[in-house]
Design a protein around this motif. Structure first.
Motif, mmCIF file in Angstrom:
data_model
loop_
_atom_site.group_PDB
_atom_site.id
_atom_site.type_symbol
_atom_site.label_atom_id
_atom_site.label_comp_id
_atom_site.label_asym_id
_atom_site.label_seq_id
_atom_site.Cartn_x
_atom_site.Cartn_y
_atom_site.Cartn_z
ATOM 1 N N GLU A 146 7.892 -53.635 93.353
ATOM 2 C CA GLU A 146 7.426 -52.368 93.236
ATOM 3 C C GLU A 146 7.114 -50.589 92.752
ATOM 4 O OE1 GLU A 146 3.721 -52.625 91.634
ATOM 5 O OE2 GLU A 146 4.191 -54.773 92.566
ATOM 6 N N ILE A 147 8.205 -50.373 93.792
ATOM 7 C CA ILE A 147 8.785 -49.196 93.779
ATOM 8 C C ILE A 147 9.863 -49.376 92.297
ATOM 9 C CG2 ILE A 147 10.486 -47.361 94.459
ATOM 10 C CD1 ILE A 147 9.380 -48.524 97.501
ATOM 11 N N LEU A 148 10.178 -50.191 91.844
ATOM 12 C CA LEU A 148 10.881 -50.220 91.055
ATOM 13 C C LEU A 148 10.384 -50.274 89.643
ATOM 14 C CD1 LEU A 148 13.728 -52.872 91.953
ATOM 15 C CD2 LEU A 148 14.287 -50.465 92.000
ATOM 16 N N LYS A 149 9.460 -50.287 89.456
ATOM 17 C CA LYS A 149 8.327 -51.076 88.233
ATOM 18 C C LYS A 149 7.960 -49.429 88.046
ATOM 19 C CE LYS A 149 7.082 -56.026 89.416
ATOM 20 N NZ LYS A 149 5.989 -56.205 89.768
ATOM 21 N N LEU A 150 7.311 -49.102 89.186
ATOM 22 C CA LEU A 150 6.617 -47.140 89.224
ATOM 23 C C LEU A 150 7.717 -46.535 89.051
ATOM 24 C CD1 LEU A 150 4.775 -47.780 92.105
ATOM 25 C CD2 LEU A 150 4.022 -47.126 89.629
ATOM 26 N N ILE A 151 9.266 -46.554 89.339
ATOM 27 C CA ILE A 151 10.229 -45.568 88.597
ATOM 28 C C ILE A 151 10.569 -46.150 87.534
ATOM 29 C CG2 ILE A 151 12.521 -44.959 88.701
ATOM 30 C CD1 ILE A 151 12.190 -45.240 91.664
ATOM 31 N N GLU A 152 10.543 -46.957 87.389
ATOM 32 C CA GLU A 152 10.795 -47.316 85.319
ATOM 33 C C GLU A 152 9.672 -46.939 84.351
ATOM 34 O OE1 GLU A 152 10.712 -51.265 85.442
ATOM 35 O OE2 GLU A 152 12.857 -52.058 85.339
ATOM 36 N N LYS A 153 8.411 -46.937 85.088
ATOM 37 C CA LYS A 153 7.690 -45.659 84.283
ATOM 38 C C LYS A 153 7.569 -44.600 83.950
ATOM 39 C CE LYS A 153 4.217 -49.680 84.801
ATOM 40 N NZ LYS A 153 2.513 -50.396 85.549
ATOM 41 N N ASN A 154 8.027 -43.923 84.953
ATOM 42 C CA ASN A 154 7.801 -42.739 85.140
ATOM 43 C C ASN A 154 9.428 -41.599 86.291
ATOM 44 O OD1 ASN A 154 7.380 -39.839 86.371
ATOM 45 N ND2 ASN A 154 5.718 -39.997 87.216
ATOM 46 N N LYS A 155 10.120 -41.607 85.310
ATOM 47 C CA LYS A 155 11.638 -41.534 86.235
ATOM 48 C C LYS A 155 11.271 -40.392 87.264
ATOM 49 C CE LYS A 155 14.800 -43.631 82.893
ATOM 50 N NZ LYS A 155 15.802 -43.524 82.138
ATOM 51 N N GLU A 156 10.662 -40.126 87.413
ATOM 52 C CA GLU A 156 10.418 -37.684 87.750
ATOM 53 C C GLU A 156 9.885 -38.404 88.645
ATOM 54 O OE1 GLU A 156 10.547 -37.968 84.425
ATOM 55 O OE2 GLU A 156 12.983 -37.722 84.193
ATOM 56 N N ILE A 157 8.804 -39.814 89.096
ATOM 57 C CA ILE A 157 8.329 -39.966 90.103
ATOM 58 C C ILE A 157 9.112 -39.904 91.148
ATOM 59 C CG2 ILE A 157 8.754 -42.494 90.808
ATOM 60 C CD1 ILE A 157 5.613 -42.700 90.842
ATOM 61 N N THR A 158 7.697 -39.213 92.353
ATOM 62 C CA THR A 158 8.557 -38.510 93.917
ATOM 63 C C THR A 158 7.942 -39.851 94.307
ATOM 64 O OG1 THR A 158 5.873 -37.624 94.438
ATOM 65 C CG2 THR A 158 7.921 -35.733 93.034
ATOM 66 N N SER A 159 8.783 -39.473 95.813
ATOM 67 C CA SER A 159 8.066 -40.358 97.195
ATOM 68 C C SER A 159 6.502 -39.918 96.997
ATOM 69 C CB SER A 159 9.189 -39.791 98.166
ATOM 70 O OG SER A 159 9.061 -39.243 98.703
ATOM 71 N N ILE A 160 5.998 -39.259 97.089
ATOM 72 C CA ILE A 160 4.784 -38.683 97.785
ATOM 73 C C ILE A 160 3.240 -39.700 96.732
ATOM 74 C CG2 ILE A 160 2.938 -37.266 97.711
ATOM 75 C CD1 ILE A 160 5.157 -35.428 99.118
ATOM 76 N N GLN A 161 4.123 -39.227 95.764
ATOM 77 C CA GLN A 161 3.061 -40.543 94.625
ATOM 78 C C GLN A 161 3.000 -41.612 94.380
ATOM 79 O OE1 GLN A 161 5.282 -38.363 91.334
ATOM 80 N NE2 GLN A 161 3.231 -36.874 91.290
ATOM 81 N N ILE A 162 4.802 -42.097 94.462
ATOM 82 C CA ILE A 162 4.688 -43.389 95.165
ATOM 83 C C ILE A 162 3.992 -44.429 96.577
ATOM 84 C CG2 ILE A 162 6.213 -45.324 95.386
ATOM 85 C CD1 ILE A 162 7.862 -43.172 94.169
ATOM 86 N N ALA A 163 4.145 -43.315 97.747
ATOM 87 C CA ALA A 163 3.314 -43.303 98.811
ATOM 88 C C ALA A 163 2.088 -43.699 98.661
ATOM 89 C CB ALA A 163 3.964 -42.955 99.409
ATOM 90 N N GLU A 164 1.505 -42.868 98.047
ATOM 91 C CA GLU A 164 -0.197 -42.886 97.512
ATOM 92 C C GLU A 164 -0.201 -44.262 96.524
ATOM 93 O OE1 GLU A 164 -0.405 -38.845 95.503
ATOM 94 O OE2 GLU A 164 -0.883 -37.990 97.333
ATOM 95 N N ARG A 165 0.237 -44.318 96.159
ATOM 96 C CA ARG A 165 0.028 -45.336 94.948
ATOM 97 C C ARG A 165 0.061 -46.911 95.840
ATOM 98 N NH1 ARG A 165 1.394 -44.944 89.369
ATOM 99 N NH2 ARG A 165 0.722 -47.169 89.196
ATOM 100 N N LEU A 166 1.494 -46.854 96.885
ATOM 101 C CA LEU A 166 1.639 -48.686 97.331
ATOM 102 C C LEU A 166 0.461 -47.976 98.359
ATOM 103 C CD1 LEU A 166 5.498 -48.617 96.519
ATOM 104 C CD2 LEU A 166 3.250 -49.348 95.026
#
Length: 328
Positions: free
Chosen positions: A270-290
């Motif tokens: 899921e982390i890789l999928k989110l990064i593919e959609k937004n390469k500038e995404i931060t770890s905090i934003q990923i944490a909130e999504r997941l």
């Protein structure tokens, strides 16, 4: 501010405070689990049982639960009265204002009204604190107690020190003054939790008193060490360790038991999928999504880098992430 309790800020304290703040942030995603009525009641029972067992009460968590539920239990009249008093004192937990001396007196009245005639009032006699080896601490004279407690609350109202440290200092100073005829340990532990609760509400849902009970011998040694040192530094370090252990226990106990075993692997994908959609995404934003902690995501991203599936291009501030394979 005229009175300043003697203590020294040490590197160990700073490290423990940092670890505690980090784990508080880390368990934000499970705070809802901790606040469920069932778990909160369970942890409140642990707090009451732990703080009473330190004072020699033999009631188990099951028996304390029965008293709360109005079920008849076997025990001495004093033990039952101790449990009933602690239940009343902790029922007001969220209503106490830790900077108000009258609220502390109220907590003692609720805790001890069936046990001592002076419940809710400072002692009028001199006392010594001891164990099987004799007196280990001679408390200040009774006539000095009102002024000493007034000074302590004045400091509490005005100090700029970190609340985690403040809670420990107050706990020690309170036990040193020993302001009540009986019930000082119970009220001191309660009031530290009250201070912590008004710092972060998470502390209203975890049983620090229960963990103190598990380390009771060390608790008394820390009190004695501070008495010998003439300052609360050893006790502050000990209690910060207890707070950290309590938070770690809460984090472990609050993870749902039915989490599928493949969740970590799924989360990496899921982390890789989110990064593919937004390469500038931060770890905090990923944490909130997941819906996990930032610390967990950073650990997962480090794993992905070790596996050769993820890399950072450029600096942490202006760079971006790149997925190195398309295996999902």
């Amino acid at each position: 501010m005229s009175y300043q309790p003697p203590f020294t800020i040490t590197s160990k304290m700073l490290s423990l405070v940092s670890d505690i703040v980090e784990i508080i942030t880390d368990i934000k995603h499970i705070e809802t689990n901790l606040k469920t009525p069932k778990l909160r009641k369970k942890n409140r029972v642990k707090s009451i049982t732990g703080t009473l067992q330190i004072e020699g009460n033999t009631f188990s968590e099951e028996k304390v639960t029965n008293v709360i539920n109005g079920i008849t239990v076997l025990g001495t009249m004093r033990e039952i009265a101790e449990v009933q008093g602690a239940i009343k004192a902790y029922e007001h937990f969220d209503n106490y204002v830790y900077k108000k001396e009258k609220d502390l007196l109220l907590s003692h009245k609720l805790m001890m009204e069936k046990l001592v005639s002076s419940a809710g009032s400072y002692r009028h006699t001199n006392v010594g604190v001891g164990d099987q080896n004799g007196v280990t601490h001679v408390a200040p004279p009774a006539l000095a107690v009102p002024e000493l407690m007034g000074n302590l609350f004045e400091w509490l109202q005005n100090t700029k020190d970190h609340p985690l440290i403040v809670s420990c200092v107050f706990h020690y100073e309170f036990e040193f003054i020993h302001p009540f005829e009986d019930g000082n340990g119970r009220v001191g532990r309660l009031w530290q939790s009250v201070i912590l609760n008004q710092y972060k509400k998470i502390f209203g849902f975890i049983p620090i008193e229960s963990v103190v009970r598990e380390h009771q011998a060390s608790y008394y040694k820390a009190l004695e060490a501070s008495g010998s040192a003439g300052e609360s530094t050893p006790f502050i370090e000990f209690m910060l360790e207890i707070i950290l252990k309590t938070l770690k226990n809460a984090s472990n106990e609050s993870v749902p038991k039915n989490v599928p075993r493949n969740v970590p692997k799924n989360r990496l994908n899921e982390i890789l999928k989110l990064i593919e959609k937004n390469k500038e995404i931060t770890s905090i934003q990923i944490a909130e999504r997941l819906k996990v902690s930032d610390k967990t995501i950073k650990r997962d991203m480090a794993t992905l880098k070790e596996q050769g599936r993820l890399q950072r291009v450029g600096s942490l501030k202006s760079g971006h992430w790149e997925v190195l394979d398309d295996e999902q």
